[in-house]
Design a protein around this motif. Structure first.
Motif, PDB file in Angstrom:
ATOM      1  N   PHE A   5       0.922  -1.088  -0.034  1.00  0.00           N
ATOM      2  CA  PHE A   5       0.016   0.011  -0.162  1.00  0.00           C
ATOM      3  C   PHE A   5       0.805   1.250   0.050  1.00  0.00           C
ATOM      4  CE2 PHE A   5       0.962  -1.419   4.333  1.00  0.00           C
ATOM      5  CZ  PHE A   5       1.091   0.016   4.821  1.00  0.00           C
ATOM      6  N   LEU A   6       2.196   1.128   0.116  1.00  0.00           N
ATOM      7  CA  LEU A   6       3.004   2.081   0.277  1.00  0.00           C
ATOM      8  C   LEU A   6       3.638   2.579  -1.161  1.00  0.00           C
ATOM      9  CD1 LEU A   6       5.332   1.199   3.337  1.00  0.00           C
ATOM     10  CD2 LEU A   6       3.409   2.717   3.169  1.00  0.00           C
ATOM     11  N   SER A   7       3.950   3.858  -1.246  1.00  0.00           N
ATOM     12  CA  SER A   7       4.520   4.322  -2.735  1.00  0.00           C
ATOM     13  C   SER A   7       6.059   3.537  -2.906  1.00  0.00           C
ATOM     14  CB  SER A   7       4.687   5.741  -2.768  1.00  0.00           C
ATOM     15  OG  SER A   7       5.612   6.144  -1.941  1.00  0.00           O
ATOM     16  N   GLU A   8       6.447   3.651  -3.904  1.00  0.00           N
ATOM     17  CA  GLU A   8       7.819   3.029  -4.297  1.00  0.00           C
ATOM     18  C   GLU A   8       9.001   3.701  -3.239  1.00  0.00           C
ATOM     19  OE1 GLU A   8      10.181   0.201  -5.473  1.00  0.00           O
ATOM     20  OE2 GLU A   8       8.275   0.273  -6.020  1.00  0.00           O
ATOM     21  N   GLU A   9       8.684   4.965  -3.123  1.00  0.00           N
ATOM     22  CA  GLU A   9       9.724   5.834  -2.303  1.00  0.00           C
ATOM     23  C   GLU A   9       9.600   5.463  -0.731  1.00  0.00           C
ATOM     24  OE1 GLU A   9      12.414   8.588  -0.816  1.00  0.00           O
ATOM     25  OE2 GLU A   9      12.317   7.534  -2.846  1.00  0.00           O
ATOM     26  N   GLN A  10       8.206   5.299  -0.310  1.00  0.00           N
ATOM     27  CA  GLN A  10       8.059   4.992   0.981  1.00  0.00           C
ATOM     28  C   GLN A  10       8.468   3.593   1.301  1.00  0.00           C
ATOM     29  OE1 GLN A  10       3.589   5.826   0.579  1.00  0.00           O
ATOM     30  NE2 GLN A  10       4.098   7.398   2.089  1.00  0.00           N
ATOM     31  N   ARG A  11       8.316   2.548   0.275  1.00  0.00           N
ATOM     32  CA  ARG A  11       8.883   1.114   0.448  1.00  0.00           C
ATOM     33  C   ARG A  11      10.228   1.302   0.641  1.00  0.00           C
ATOM     34  NH1 ARG A  11       4.533  -0.667  -2.795  1.00  0.00           N
ATOM     35  NH2 ARG A  11       5.558  -0.226  -4.544  1.00  0.00           N
ATOM     36  N   ARG A  12      10.955   1.965  -0.192  1.00  0.00           N
ATOM     37  CA  ARG A  12      12.449   1.950  -0.207  1.00  0.00           C
ATOM     38  C   ARG A  12      12.880   2.481   0.920  1.00  0.00           C
ATOM     39  NH1 ARG A  12      16.130   5.463  -0.774  1.00  0.00           N
ATOM     40  NH2 ARG A  12      14.910   7.183  -1.196  1.00  0.00           N
ATOM     41  N   ARG A  13      12.235   3.467   1.747  1.00  0.00           N
ATOM     42  CA  ARG A  13      12.711   4.107   2.928  1.00  0.00           C
ATOM     43  C   ARG A  13      12.270   3.096   4.041  1.00  0.00           C
ATOM     44  NH1 ARG A  13      12.724  10.244   2.558  1.00  0.00           N
ATOM     45  NH2 ARG A  13      13.174  10.033   4.939  1.00  0.00           N
ATOM     46  N   PHE A  14      11.185   2.539   4.124  1.00  0.00           N
ATOM     47  CA  PHE A  14      10.463   1.844   5.317  1.00  0.00           C
ATOM     48  C   PHE A  14      11.591   0.558   5.883  1.00  0.00           C
ATOM     49  CE2 PHE A  14       8.314  -1.829   7.359  1.00  0.00           C
ATOM     50  CZ  PHE A  14       7.611  -1.145   8.116  1.00  0.00           C
ATOM     51  N   GLY A  15      11.684   0.974   7.058  1.00  0.00           N
ATOM     52  CA  GLY A  15      12.510  -0.184   8.073  1.00  0.00           C
ATOM     53  C   GLY A  15      14.114   0.192   7.711  1.00  0.00           C
ATOM     54  N   HIS A  16      14.505   1.185   7.236  1.00  0.00           N
ATOM     55  CA  HIS A  16      15.936   1.255   7.167  1.00  0.00           C
ATOM     56  C   HIS A  16      16.322   2.941   7.517  1.00  0.00           C
ATOM     57  CE1 HIS A  16      15.927  -2.024   4.095  1.00  0.00           C
ATOM     58  NE2 HIS A  16      15.119  -1.423   3.836  1.00  0.00           N
ATOM     59  N   PHE A  17      17.473   2.957   7.843  1.00  0.00           N
ATOM     60  CA  PHE A  17      18.108   4.188   8.605  1.00  0.00           C
ATOM     61  C   PHE A  17      18.338   5.061   7.332  1.00  0.00           C
ATOM     62  CE2 PHE A  17      18.851   1.804  12.200  1.00  0.00           C
ATOM     63  CZ  PHE A  17      18.675   2.956  13.198  1.00  0.00           C
ATOM     64  N   THR A  18      17.774   6.216   6.728  1.00  0.00           N
ATOM     65  CA  THR A  18      18.112   6.906   5.580  1.00  0.00           C
ATOM     66  C   THR A  18      18.916   8.091   5.633  1.00  0.00           C
ATOM     67  OG1 THR A  18      16.066   8.159   6.125  1.00  0.00           O
ATOM     68  CG2 THR A  18      15.569   6.361   4.429  1.00  0.00           C
ATOM     69  N   GLU A  19      19.083   8.123   7.071  1.00  0.00           N
ATOM     70  CA  GLU A  19      20.116   9.459   7.638  1.00  0.00           C
ATOM     71  C   GLU A  19      20.671   9.090   8.888  1.00  0.00           C
ATOM     72  OE1 GLU A  19      17.199  12.858   8.555  1.00  0.00           O
ATOM     73  OE2 GLU A  19      18.054  12.822   6.375  1.00  0.00           O
ATOM     74  N   ASP A  20      21.709   9.662   9.161  1.00  0.00           N
ATOM     75  CA  ASP A  20      22.100   9.594  10.763  1.00  0.00           C
ATOM     76  C   ASP A  20      20.762  10.252  11.397  1.00  0.00           C
ATOM     77  OD1 ASP A  20      24.353   8.382   9.676  1.00  0.00           O
ATOM     78  OD2 ASP A  20      25.626   9.828  10.482  1.00  0.00           O
ATOM     79  N   PRO A  21      20.615   9.443  12.561  1.00  0.00           N
ATOM     80  CA  PRO A  21      19.833  10.230  13.741  1.00  0.00           C
ATOM     81  C   PRO A  21      20.666  11.371  14.277  1.00  0.00           C
ATOM     82  CG  PRO A  21      20.116   7.839  14.166  1.00  0.00           C
ATOM     83  CD  PRO A  21      21.149   8.374  13.114  1.00  0.00           C
ATOM     84  N   ASP A  22      19.501  12.615  14.665  1.00  0.00           N
ATOM     85  CA  ASP A  22      20.412  13.838  15.363  1.00  0.00           C
ATOM     86  C   ASP A  22      20.459  13.417  16.740  1.00  0.00           C
ATOM     87  OD1 ASP A  22      17.827  14.354  16.198  1.00  0.00           O
ATOM     88  OD2 ASP A  22      17.574  15.737  14.564  1.00  0.00           O
ATOM     89  N   GLU A  23      20.867  14.289  17.616  1.00  0.00           N
ATOM     90  CA  GLU A  23      21.061  14.240  18.729  1.00  0.00           C
ATOM     91  C   GLU A  23      19.741  13.831  19.580  1.00  0.00           C
ATOM     92  OE1 GLU A  23      23.493  13.837  21.302  1.00  0.00           O
ATOM     93  OE2 GLU A  23      25.117  13.746  19.405  1.00  0.00           O
ATOM     94  N   GLY A  24      18.745  14.606  19.229  1.00  0.00           N
ATOM     95  CA  GLY A  24      17.533  14.268  19.812  1.00  0.00           C
ATOM     96  C   GLY A  24      16.705  13.356  19.574  1.00  0.00           C
TER      97      GLY A  24
END
Length: 152
Positions: A5-24
């Motif tokens: 049900f997700l778009s291709e972009e949402q599927r690509r990003r789901f369940g993965h780190f797409t960038e480093d988390p910030d301090e917060g």
């Protein structure tokens, strides 16, 4: 988990780190309280201790476990290892360790997470249908017209 049900972009990003988390984000998901630190330190060896804590933070941050827990940003490993007083390099090889599966079960049991399997999928689909789809259809289906009919 089904993701069709997700778009291709949402599927690509789901369940993965797409960038480093910030301090917060690190503090919000990877900060270990006394109980989490105790549970992590109960694991055998530095690699498993860091791995246990990384997996706890990962499910908090992403909402799912990673297939390979080593696919986390280095900043996450460093943040967790520092809290445990361990060297981040000790985490190497955890992704191929069988104990990662045991740690996932321990985290599920200890923190109330559940696997999203058929029963959960069915309950969600039923809830969506009954609460959202069925009323929407009912409210929009054509009604028989009473115009032009005579009252008897």
């Amino acid at each position: 988990m089904p993701t069709n049900f997700l778009s291709e972009e949402q599927r690509r990003r789901f369940g993965h780190f797409t960038e480093d988390p910030d301090e917060g984000q690190l503090a919000g998901s990877f900060l270990l309280d006394q109980t989490a630190r105790r549970r992590a330190m109960a694991a055998r060896g530095a690699r498993n201790r860091i791995g246990w804590a990384v997996q706890l933070g990962t499910i908090r941050y992403l909402g799912t476990f990673l297939n390979n827990p080593e696919e986390v940003p280095a900043v996450v490993v460093a943040y967790v290892a520092e809290q445990l007083g361990l060297e981040p390099a000790a985490f190497a090889g955890y992704g191929s360790s069988e104990s990662r599966w045991d740690h996932q079960e321990q985290i599920r049991d200890g923190y109330g997470y559940t696997k999203f399997e058929f029963d959960q999928w069915f309950a969600l689909a039923r809830w969506l249908y009954l609460d959202y789809f069925a009323p929407w259809v009912r409210d929009r289906r054509p009604r028989p017209s009473t115009a032009g009919r005579r009252a008897r």
